[in-house]
Design an enzyme around this catalytic site. Structure first.
Site, PDB file in Angstrom:
ATOM      1  N   GLY A 160       0.769  -1.237   0.000  1.00 48.77           N
ATOM      2  CA  GLY A 160       0.000   0.000   0.000  1.00 48.77           C
ATOM      3  C   GLY A 160       0.797   1.282   0.000  1.00 48.77           C
ATOM      4  CB  THR A 161       4.289   2.302  -0.836  1.00 51.41           C
ATOM      5  OG1 THR A 161       4.425   1.797  -2.165  1.00 51.41           O
ATOM      6  CG2 THR A 161       4.934   1.368   0.173  1.00 51.41           C
ATOM      7  CG  ASN A 162       1.813   3.172  -5.780  1.00 50.22           C
ATOM      8  OD1 ASN A 162       2.173   4.180  -6.344  1.00 50.22           O
ATOM      9  ND2 ASN A 162       2.424   2.009  -5.927  1.00 50.22           N
ATOM     10  CG  MET A 164      -0.724  -7.973  -6.791  1.00 51.77           C
ATOM     11  SD  MET A 164       0.096  -6.826  -7.919  1.00 51.77           S
ATOM     12  CE  MET A 164       1.222  -7.929  -8.726  1.00 51.77           C
ATOM     13  CB  ILE A 189      -6.534  -9.363 -15.120  1.00 53.07           C
ATOM     14  CG1 ILE A 189      -5.055  -9.754 -15.174  1.00 53.07           C
ATOM     15  CG2 ILE A 189      -6.983  -8.717 -16.431  1.00 53.07           C
ATOM     16  CD1 ILE A 189      -4.121  -8.625 -15.452  1.00 53.07           C
ATOM     17  CG  ASN A 216      -2.688  -0.903 -13.210  1.00 54.02           C
ATOM     18  OD1 ASN A 216      -2.677  -1.170 -12.010  1.00 54.02           O
ATOM     19  ND2 ASN A 216      -1.888  -1.498 -14.086  1.00 54.02           N
ATOM     20  CG  HIS A 224       2.970  -2.023 -15.482  1.00 56.27           C
ATOM     21  ND1 HIS A 224       2.673  -3.284 -14.994  1.00 56.27           N
ATOM     22  CD2 HIS A 224       4.019  -2.170 -16.329  1.00 56.27           C
ATOM     23  CE1 HIS A 224       3.508  -4.168 -15.541  1.00 56.27           C
ATOM     24  NE2 HIS A 224       4.337  -3.524 -16.349  1.00 56.27           N
TER      25      HIS A 224
HETATM   26  C1  GRF Z   1       3.951  -1.317  -7.281  1.00 60.41           C
HETATM   27  O1  GRF Z   1       5.251  -1.561  -7.767  1.00 60.41           O
HETATM   28  C2  GRF Z   1       3.022  -1.185  -8.451  1.00 60.41           C
HETATM   29  O2  GRF Z   1       3.648  -0.640  -9.591  1.00 60.41           O
HETATM   30  C3  GRF Z   1       2.630  -2.595  -8.724  1.00 60.41           C
HETATM   31  O3  GRF Z   1       2.550  -3.206  -7.448  1.00 60.41           O
HETATM   32  C4  GRF Z   1       3.374  -2.522  -6.541  1.00 60.41           C
HETATM   33  C5  GRF Z   1       2.475  -2.119  -5.395  1.00 60.41           C
HETATM   34  O4  GRF Z   1       3.114  -1.489  -4.454  1.00 60.41           O
HETATM   35  N1  GRF Z   1       1.392  -2.664  -9.437  1.00 60.41           N
HETATM   36  P1  GRF Z   1       2.292  -0.886  -3.192  1.00 60.41           P
HETATM   37  O5  GRF Z   1       1.362  -1.970  -2.699  1.00 60.41           O
HETATM   38  O6  GRF Z   1       1.541   0.305  -3.667  1.00 60.41           O
HETATM   39  O7  GRF Z   1       3.384  -0.559  -2.222  1.00 60.41           O
END
Ligand code: GRF
Length: 206
Positions: free
Chosen positions: A17-19, A95, A97, A112, A114
């Site tokens: 969940g860092t994003n 993770m 589709i 999304n 990537h």
């Molecule tokens: C990230 O590298 C993103 O590009 C990919 O999965 C990873 C998720 O990272 N889809 P986080 O869970 O947001 O830390």
């Protein structure tokens, strides 16, 4: 300051969940006119859920065990997102589709992130693919989701160098730093009504 209502986000996660955290931080810093209405995960142990709970964001765990097909799994997700009046769905390390049910429910409204410069290195282990190929640069891509795998219209990209001796971890960390800038920036463009999808292309209105 804008008088526009915050864009209602639904964030789908599977991992750390860092994003998600980057989106939360931008909202709380007043840099993104949006609100995260719900965080949905297919994994009950995703640390992203802990992050959401810490910020009092509603979480839903919808595990994918036992579902015979992708459509029936996604139908539940789509219903949850509708119940939260979500306008933009963000796949932040989700993770799975997504299927046509989701695409039809949220046309050009699923984003999304990537960890590669699409169309290079789609699918899983993009960082390892880049190392194996021997590219000098890779990066990340934010795109709208279509029925393919990492094939939707590209919104933003960011480039990072591949350094001598890089491992998957060191390269992933460098890419993640750019992801944490690119994803909130793309969401901001959407929230500000500055993205126009024209076929395969996304026009950014100035
Ligand atoms: C990230 O590298 C993103 O590009 C990919 O999965 C990873 C998720 O990272 N889809 P986080 O869970 O947001 O830390």
């Amino acid at each position: 300051m804008t008088d526009k209502l915050p864009c209602k986000l639904g964030v789908l996660v599977s991992g750390g969940g860092t994003n998600l955290q980057a989106i939360i931080d931008c909202i709380e810093a007043g840099e993104l006119n949006a609100e995260i209405c719900c965080v949905i995960s297919n994994k009950a142990d995703a640390y992203a859920l802990t992050r959401a709970t810490y910020h009092a964001i509603p979480v839903v765990i919808h595990e994918d065990k036992g579902f015979s097909d992708r459509q029936s799994y996604d139908a539940v997700i789509a219903e949850i997102l509708r119940e939260y009046c979500v306008e933009l769905v963000v796949l932040a390390g989700f993770m799975r589709i997504v299927s046509k049910i989701m695409i039809d429910a949220f046309p050009n409204a699923i984003m999304n992130i990537h960890p590669a410069l699409l169309p290079a290195f789609p699918g899983l282990h993009a960082q390892q693919q880049a190392l194996n190929y021997g590219v000098r640069f890779t990066g990340c891509t934010v795109h709208f989701v279509d029925c393919g795998t990492d094939t939707g219209p590209i919104i933003l990209q960011a480039v990072v160098p591949v350094e001598q001796g890089d491992t998957v971890d060191s390269l992933s960390e460098r890419i993640l730093r750019e992801e944490h800038r690119a994803l909130p920036a793309a969401i901001k463009l959407y929230a500000d009504g500055k993205l126009m999808v024209e076929g395969r292309h996304v026009r950014i209105l100035t």
